[in-house]
Design a protein around this motif. Sequence first.
Motif, PDB file in Angstrom:
ATOM      1  N   SER A   1      25.852  29.604  28.790  1.00 14.11           N
ATOM      2  CA  SER A   1      25.747  28.131  28.775  1.00 14.11           C
ATOM      3  C   SER A   1      25.484  27.561  30.165  1.00 14.11           C
ATOM      4  O   SER A   1      25.679  26.370  30.397  1.00 14.11           O
ATOM      5  N   LEU A   2      25.049  28.401  31.080  1.00 11.11           N
ATOM      6  CA  LEU A   2      24.792  27.931  32.447  1.00 11.11           C
ATOM      7  C   LEU A   2      23.603  26.971  32.484  1.00 11.11           C
ATOM      8  O   LEU A   2      22.596  27.181  31.806  1.00 11.11           O
ATOM      9  N   GLU A   3      23.738  25.949  33.302  1.00 15.51           N
ATOM     10  CA  GLU A   3      22.613  25.055  33.562  1.00 15.51           C
ATOM     11  C   GLU A   3      22.036  25.276  34.949  1.00 15.51           C
ATOM     12  O   GLU A   3      20.886  24.926  35.213  1.00 15.51           O
ATOM     13  N   ILE A   4      22.861  25.843  35.830  1.00 18.66           N
ATOM     14  CA  ILE A   4      22.415  26.192  37.182  1.00 18.66           C
ATOM     15  C   ILE A   4      22.834  27.635  37.438  1.00 18.66           C
ATOM     16  O   ILE A   4      24.006  27.983  37.262  1.00 18.66           O
ATOM     17  N   LEU A   5      21.895  28.451  37.849  1.00 18.10           N
ATOM     18  CA  LEU A   5      22.210  29.842  38.182  1.00 18.10           C
ATOM     19  C   LEU A   5      22.689  29.883  39.634  1.00 18.10           C
ATOM     20  O   LEU A   5      21.925  30.141  40.561  1.00 18.10           O
ATOM     21  N   ALA A   6      23.957  29.604  39.811  1.00 15.58           N
ATOM     22  CA  ALA A   6      24.514  29.387  41.149  1.00 15.58           C
ATOM     23  C   ALA A   6      25.138  30.653  41.720  1.00 15.58           C
ATOM     24  O   ALA A   6      25.361  31.641  41.020  1.00 15.58           O
ATOM     25  N   TYR A   7      25.433  30.590  43.036  1.00 19.59           N
ATOM     26  CA  TYR A   7      26.235  31.633  43.658  1.00 19.59           C
ATOM     27  C   TYR A   7      27.602  31.716  42.967  1.00 19.59           C
ATOM     28  O   TYR A   7      28.141  30.719  42.488  1.00 19.59           O
ATOM     29  N   THR A   8      28.172  32.919  42.970  1.00 19.48           N
ATOM     30  CA  THR A   8      29.595  33.052  42.662  1.00 19.48           C
ATOM     31  C   THR A   8      30.331  33.288  43.978  1.00 19.48           C
ATOM     32  O   THR A   8      29.710  33.316  45.053  1.00 19.48           O
ATOM     33  N   ARG A   9      31.630  33.464  43.909  1.00 23.76           N
ATOM     34  CA  ARG A   9      32.378  33.787  45.127  1.00 23.76           C
ATOM     35  C   ARG A   9      31.916  35.135  45.670  1.00 23.76           C
ATOM     36  O   ARG A   9      31.485  36.016  44.918  1.00 23.76           O
ATOM     37  N   SER A  10      32.022  35.301  46.956  1.00 28.70           N
ATOM     38  CA  SER A  10      31.545  36.534  47.582  1.00 28.70           C
ATOM     39  C   SER A  10      32.274  37.763  47.044  1.00 28.70           C
ATOM     40  O   SER A  10      31.688  38.850  46.942  1.00 28.70           O
ATOM     41  N   GLU A  11      33.552  37.579  46.699  1.00 29.72           N
ATOM     42  CA  GLU A  11      34.314  38.711  46.177  1.00 29.72           C
ATOM     43  C   GLU A  11      34.152  38.871  44.669  1.00 29.72           C
ATOM     44  O   GLU A  11      34.780  39.735  44.056  1.00 29.72           O
ATOM     45  N   GLY A  12      33.287  38.056  44.063  1.00 32.19           N
ATOM     46  CA  GLY A  12      33.121  38.069  42.622  1.00 32.19           C
ATOM     47  C   GLY A  12      33.969  36.985  41.984  1.00 32.19           C
ATOM     48  O   GLY A  12      34.958  36.518  42.555  1.00 32.19           O
ATOM     49  N   SER A  13      33.595  36.564  40.791  1.00 27.25           N
ATOM     50  CA  SER A  13      34.320  35.475  40.159  1.00 27.25           C
ATOM     51  C   SER A  13      35.767  35.876  39.887  1.00 27.25           C
ATOM     52  O   SER A  13      36.059  37.032  39.567  1.00 27.25           O
ATOM     53  N   GLU A  14      36.657  34.910  40.009  1.00 35.04           N
ATOM     54  CA  GLU A  14      38.082  35.209  39.828  1.00 35.04           C
ATOM     55  C   GLU A  14      38.376  35.661  38.402  1.00 35.04           C
ATOM     56  O   GLU A  14      39.175  36.587  38.183  1.00 35.04           O
ATOM     57  N   GLY A  15      37.720  35.022  37.433  1.00 30.68           N
ATOM     58  CA  GLY A  15      37.946  35.403  36.046  1.00 30.68           C
ATOM     59  C   GLY A  15      37.570  36.851  35.783  1.00 30.68           C
ATOM     60  O   GLY A  15      38.314  37.593  35.112  1.00 30.68           O
ATOM     61  N   TYR A  16      36.435  37.275  36.334  1.00 31.32           N
ATOM     62  CA  TYR A  16      35.999  38.665  36.146  1.00 31.32           C
ATOM     63  C   TYR A  16      36.955  39.626  36.850  1.00 31.32           C
ATOM     64  O   TYR A  16      37.368  40.642  36.283  1.00 31.32           O
ATOM     65  N   ARG A  17      37.358  39.299  38.068  1.00 29.89           N
ATOM     66  CA  ARG A  17      38.256  40.197  38.806  1.00 29.89           C
ATOM     67  C   ARG A  17      39.615  40.326  38.108  1.00 29.89           C
ATOM     68  O   ARG A  17      40.222  41.399  38.088  1.00 29.89           O
ATOM     69  N   LYS A  18      40.094  39.247  37.502  1.00 30.79           N
ATOM     70  CA  LYS A  18      41.367  39.326  36.777  1.00 30.79           C
ATOM     71  C   LYS A  18      41.238  40.252  35.563  1.00 30.79           C
ATOM     72  O   LYS A  18      42.170  41.007  35.237  1.00 30.79           O
ATOM     73  N   LYS A  19      40.084  40.209  34.918  1.00 28.89           N
ATOM     74  CA  LYS A  19      39.886  41.092  33.767  1.00 28.89           C
ATOM     75  C   LYS A  19      39.707  42.545  34.198  1.00 28.89           C
ATOM     76  O   LYS A  19      40.150  43.469  33.501  1.00 28.89           O
ATOM     77  N   ILE A  20      39.057  42.762  35.347  1.00 28.20           N
ATOM     78  CA  ILE A  20      38.966  44.127  35.873  1.00 28.20           C
ATOM     79  C   ILE A  20      40.368  44.650  36.175  1.00 28.20           C
ATOM     80  O   ILE A  20      40.711  45.791  35.858  1.00 28.20           O
ATOM     81  N   ALA A  21      41.195  43.798  36.789  1.00 28.91           N
ATOM     82  CA  ALA A  21      42.570  44.199  37.123  1.00 28.91           C
ATOM     83  C   ALA A  21      43.343  44.575  35.864  1.00 28.91           C
ATOM     84  O   ALA A  21      44.089  45.566  35.847  1.00 28.91           O
ATOM     85  N   ALA A  22      43.165  43.801  34.802  1.00 24.44           N
ATOM     86  CA  ALA A  22      43.840  44.117  33.536  1.00 24.44           C
ATOM     87  C   ALA A  22      43.371  45.468  33.000  1.00 24.44           C
ATOM     88  O   ALA A  22      44.175  46.252  32.464  1.00 24.44           O
ATOM     89  N   TYR A  23      42.080  45.750  33.145  1.00 19.40           N
ATOM     90  CA  TYR A  23      41.553  47.057  32.741  1.00 19.40           C
ATOM     91  C   TYR A  23      42.244  48.168  33.523  1.00 19.40           C
ATOM     92  O   TYR A  23      42.703  49.165  32.947  1.00 19.40           O
ATOM     93  N   TYR A  24      42.337  48.013  34.852  1.00 14.01           N
ATOM     94  CA  TYR A  24      42.987  49.043  35.670  1.00 14.01           C
ATOM     95  C   TYR A  24      44.451  49.218  35.284  1.00 14.01           C
ATOM     96  O   TYR A  24      44.957  50.337  35.195  1.00 14.01           O
ATOM     97  N   GLN A  25      45.126  48.115  35.076  1.00  8.84           N
ATOM     98  CA  GLN A  25      46.541  48.200  34.713  1.00  8.84           C
ATOM     99  C   GLN A  25      46.729  48.958  33.409  1.00  8.84           C
ATOM    100  O   GLN A  25      47.710  49.689  33.240  1.00  8.84           O
ATOM    101  N   SER A  26      45.760  48.845  32.493  1.00  5.79           N
ATOM    102  CA  SER A  26      45.839  49.603  31.243  1.00  5.79           C
ATOM    103  C   SER A  26      45.656  51.095  31.482  1.00  5.79           C
ATOM    104  O   SER A  26      45.996  51.917  30.629  1.00  5.79           O
ATOM    105  N   LYS A  27      45.106  51.452  32.654  1.00  6.45           N
ATOM    106  CA  LYS A  27      44.904  52.852  33.034  1.00  6.45           C
ATOM    107  C   LYS A  27      45.974  53.335  34.006  1.00  6.45           C
ATOM    108  O   LYS A  27      45.816  54.378  34.661  1.00  6.45           O
ATOM    109  N   ASN A  28      47.061  52.573  34.117  1.00  6.34           N
ATOM    110  CA  ASN A  28      48.174  52.923  35.005  1.00  6.34           C
ATOM    111  C   ASN A  28      47.791  52.834  36.482  1.00  6.34           C
ATOM    112  O   ASN A  28      48.361  53.513  37.339  1.00  6.34           O
ATOM    113  N   ILE A  29      46.805  51.969  36.782  1.00  2.00           N
ATOM    114  CA  ILE A  29      46.393  51.727  38.167  1.00  2.00           C
ATOM    115  C   ILE A  29      46.865  50.322  38.538  1.00  2.00           C
ATOM    116  O   ILE A  29      46.385  49.333  37.981  1.00  2.00           O
TER     117      ILE A  29
END
Length: 396
Positions: free
Chosen positions: A57-85
Amino acid sequence: MPAVSNKGQNMPESPIRKLVPFAEKAYKANKTVYHLNIGQPDIKSPQIAMDAVTNHSLEILAYTRSEGSEGYRKKIAAYYQSKNIPATHEDIIVTTGGSEALLFAMGSICDVDDEVIIPEPFYANYNGFATASGVTIVPVISKIENNFALPPISEFEKLITPKTKAILICNPGNPTGYLYSKEEIQKLAEMVKKHDLFLVADEVYREFTYDGSKHYSILEEEGMDDYAIIIDSVSKRYSMCGARIGCLVSKNKKVITTALKFAQARLSPPTFAQIASEAALQTPQSYFDDVITEYTERRNTLIAKLEEIPGVKVGHPKGAFYCIVELPIKNSDAFAQWLLEDFDVNGETIMVAPAAGFYSSKNVGLNQIRIAYVLKEESLITAVNILKIALQEYNE
């Protein structure tokens, strides 16, 4: 005429891609080429990831944060935690593929002429990343005779100097398919803590383990927060090589703070690819179960057929989707080129990756190739039959 840099001249060619011009000539000669040379899975990418981009639903293909979007990083973290990381989103920097994560890691922990010890054979682009970063690779050789197991710790310790900054492993391994055991990871962890070094683990093939074996991450090991750096990617896990999304993970805040400066210099990772990668995290376990079953069958078929060829020696992979094959020839570079230029069986030939490019030691692996079993079983059987005929003809 201005001169190019010495660094540029010293950049190694990819052993995987340098044969492409010869493959293109083979296509023009109407040959069918079976690609055993590159780790591009033929498994479909998760539909949920493709749909996320289609239905954005993007109207502007904008920059994200340099470290990646916070929402995506939180989901990556949840993935790692499910792997005991035990990673949080603050321990993660999203990168443009695992390749950029490795460059950020080398840039963050090494100065020019510092050294990184790597068991070889290793992913060929480590040579390129090291050259680009001004880092010296110090190899410790693992051998096909013991299936490329971790060399004795004493062999690592012989190589440690004041310039040594890290040990780098790929687990499971590219190009060997070797899966380090928990005990081997623990030995490496003890060594890096003893010598105050970083342990960098390229874990992009984490999901692909076989025969009931399980992957043990360096961040599962207690006491590694200051020493461990994980390199990861969506490329292989979700068959999304073209997304070019990876990440660097570390509990060491100085490493993350430093790597973030490199991330800021390149602005941000690609937006659409992050959308696809975030959606891919919802992929059900059944997807991986099916993929692992498929790769296990392919591996078993490939190894069995290769071992039928006289004079061939094969490593037995426990993870990833590669194996190293030792052939009864002197030079696999010349053989690989000959396969594409001068040989075919009823208009069919194969493309392989010469293994010398997966070593930094000179004159090692010259008679080896890497095979990626990313083709259907029928194609693998045909490809190995072609290889058998090719070896007979080549050696005559």
